[in-house]
Design a protein around this motif. Sequence first.
Motif, mmCIF file in Angstrom:
data_model
loop_
_atom_site.group_PDB
_atom_site.id
_atom_site.type_symbol
_atom_site.label_atom_id
_atom_site.label_comp_id
_atom_site.label_asym_id
_atom_site.label_seq_id
_atom_site.Cartn_x
_atom_site.Cartn_y
_atom_site.Cartn_z
ATOM 1 N N VAL A 63 0.793 -1.135 -0.057
ATOM 2 C CA VAL A 63 0.078 0.299 0.180
ATOM 3 C C VAL A 63 1.248 1.082 0.089
ATOM 4 O O VAL A 63 0.537 2.045 -0.476
ATOM 5 C CB VAL A 63 -1.110 0.290 1.148
ATOM 6 N N GLU A 64 1.809 1.749 0.589
ATOM 7 C CA GLU A 64 2.753 2.216 0.614
ATOM 8 C C GLU A 64 3.504 2.682 -0.655
ATOM 9 O O GLU A 64 3.837 3.816 -0.933
ATOM 10 C CB GLU A 64 3.797 2.109 1.453
ATOM 11 N N ASP A 69 3.640 5.818 -6.334
ATOM 12 C CA ASP A 69 3.047 6.586 -7.223
ATOM 13 C C ASP A 69 1.521 7.762 -6.727
ATOM 14 O O ASP A 69 1.458 8.673 -7.435
ATOM 15 C CB ASP A 69 2.461 5.476 -8.077
ATOM 16 N N GLU A 70 0.863 7.439 -6.205
ATOM 17 C CA GLU A 70 -0.836 8.305 -6.006
ATOM 18 C C GLU A 70 -0.618 9.407 -5.941
ATOM 19 O O GLU A 70 -1.158 10.912 -5.685
ATOM 20 C CB GLU A 70 -2.118 7.651 -5.457
ATOM 21 N N ILE A 148 -3.027 3.728 7.031
ATOM 22 C CA ILE A 148 -1.758 4.214 6.032
ATOM 23 C C ILE A 148 -3.011 5.474 5.489
ATOM 24 O O ILE A 148 -2.835 6.209 5.017
ATOM 25 C CB ILE A 148 -1.923 3.476 5.239
ATOM 26 N N GLY A 149 -4.683 4.994 5.577
ATOM 27 C CA GLY A 149 -5.157 6.531 5.037
ATOM 28 C C GLY A 149 -5.677 7.471 6.210
ATOM 29 O O GLY A 149 -4.783 8.646 5.392
ATOM 30 N N HIS A 150 -5.069 7.272 7.083
ATOM 31 C CA HIS A 150 -4.907 7.920 8.392
ATOM 32 C C HIS A 150 -3.332 9.205 8.195
ATOM 33 O O HIS A 150 -3.064 10.244 8.620
ATOM 34 C CB HIS A 150 -4.739 7.566 9.880
ATOM 35 N N ALA A 151 -2.663 8.451 7.677
ATOM 36 C CA ALA A 151 -0.661 9.048 7.409
ATOM 37 C C ALA A 151 -1.277 9.564 6.479
ATOM 38 O O ALA A 151 -1.043 10.568 6.671
ATOM 39 C CB ALA A 151 0.073 7.712 6.892
ATOM 40 N N VAL A 152 -2.519 9.335 5.656
ATOM 41 C CA VAL A 152 -2.451 11.142 4.194
ATOM 42 C C VAL A 152 -2.743 11.559 4.875
ATOM 43 O O VAL A 152 -2.399 12.703 4.381
ATOM 44 C CB VAL A 152 -3.193 9.607 2.825
ATOM 45 N N GLN A 153 -4.154 11.385 5.394
ATOM 46 C CA GLN A 153 -4.669 12.514 5.775
ATOM 47 C C GLN A 153 -3.568 13.448 7.093
ATOM 48 O O GLN A 153 -3.372 14.825 6.849
ATOM 49 C CB GLN A 153 -5.899 12.426 6.740
ATOM 50 N N MET A 184 -9.336 3.399 -2.447
ATOM 51 C CA MET A 184 -7.942 3.436 -3.414
ATOM 52 C C MET A 184 -7.360 2.539 -3.808
ATOM 53 O O MET A 184 -6.918 2.236 -5.043
ATOM 54 C CB MET A 184 -8.004 5.258 -3.490
ATOM 55 N N ALA A 185 -6.816 2.124 -2.647
ATOM 56 C CA ALA A 185 -5.365 1.479 -2.365
ATOM 57 C C ALA A 185 -5.933 0.211 -3.094
ATOM 58 O O ALA A 185 -5.201 -1.185 -3.590
ATOM 59 C CB ALA A 185 -4.899 0.832 -0.938
#
Length: 452
Positions: A63-64, A69-70, A148-153, A184-185
Amino acid sequence: MRSPARLRPVTAAAALALAFTAVAGCTQVVPGRAVAAGNATSGVGQTPTQEEIELGTAAVRAVEEIWQDEFPRSFDKRWEEITITVPVHTDDPRTDQPPCVRNISEVVGQAFYCPSADAIAWDADGLLPDLSERFGQAGVTVVLAHEIGHAVQSRLGLDELQARSPAEYPTILLEAQADCYAGMAVAQLRERSIPGLPMGQVELDDAMLALVGFRDPLGVAPDDEGAHGNAFDRVSAFQDGFTDGAVRCAEMTLDNRQFTQRRFGSAADLARGGNLPLTDLLDAVETDAGEWFGTLVPGFVPPVIGESLSCDPGDLEAQGPTRFCPEDGTLSIDRQELAQLHEQLGDYATGTLLASRYAMATIDAAGESTTGTAASETALCLAGAYTSRLIDPVGGFSLSPGDLDEAITVLLTDSWAARDTDGESPPDEYGFERVAQFRAGVLEGSTSCMAG
């Protein structure tokens, strides 16, 4: 379900008892309590396999790589690698304590992201074997992708925004975004076909079932501190990310996001955990759905629940426990099978199947075919549109906390609601598509469902 007043008497003794007790759980097959990604069974007594231990690390790594890329593609920023990703062996007293917790016991049954340390940690001895057993590798993947979505935030500055304006960024909104980023992932994983992390149709449904398993307890309202969303809210956010990508997730706000979970509306509803007895539910749906579906086609008089004398019993049985016969316009049920479903999943699993058969009767009244893919998809959409009417009605029959969870679960686990009057469902459509078609009706109404 909350029934009309005539079906919900409340005794003084029951009301008094409710003042001192709370509903401890719910009746769905897929259990779980809603936190950011955990509080599943702790796994005490289980010994994780080496494959299960490695699966968490492999999922985080995959996922990372997707976000490398994303993130620049969606947000024009470089992805900063997460500082700490650590599986925690909660059954080993010698294990090192991860960051952001005071005691190793706080990690049992948990996965979490800690923004102050930029760390993701998870219970490798309890949570991962439990997820793997219930939902396969997809369950492990979607839970860690959510974190990991929280890390994105955090990388997009949401931590600071929430600190400055907590009312604009409640927990339930941030959790919906994280579910969306997980979607998305998972979509990217499906495209990349990474060895050891398959993400086909079956795994996609397993991932959504894992989210259902971590829905909020019954009766939590969207504005409650710590609310994460019911199954409908969580799966909806996941599907939006899967279909539309990361930018859609980042654009979520309270102004453009509908949250559907509600508190219990009465002491009687709380006392029965939001579930009407089967007979009461059948009576209420027959009256309410008959009235609503009758407005969709001029001159249409929806059927009452009875016995078909014209259709072959085998053809009816193929539709599942609720059936519509186009030859004589009757709606019938297998009461024994429906009672088992009612007991296992809850009353609105039953209600969803009944709504799909009223939808088939409506399709027939409109002069459209009740067989084939178009009929199946229209029936699901109309069942969703009818359900939307019950979320916040003006008096009378309505949804209880947990009812939308029951609808999502029955759509994910069986094709009954999508079966046409020949008992066939689209062979290339799975739970993901059934939920998406149902959601379209909930969000867009009946006019989005009917041809013309």
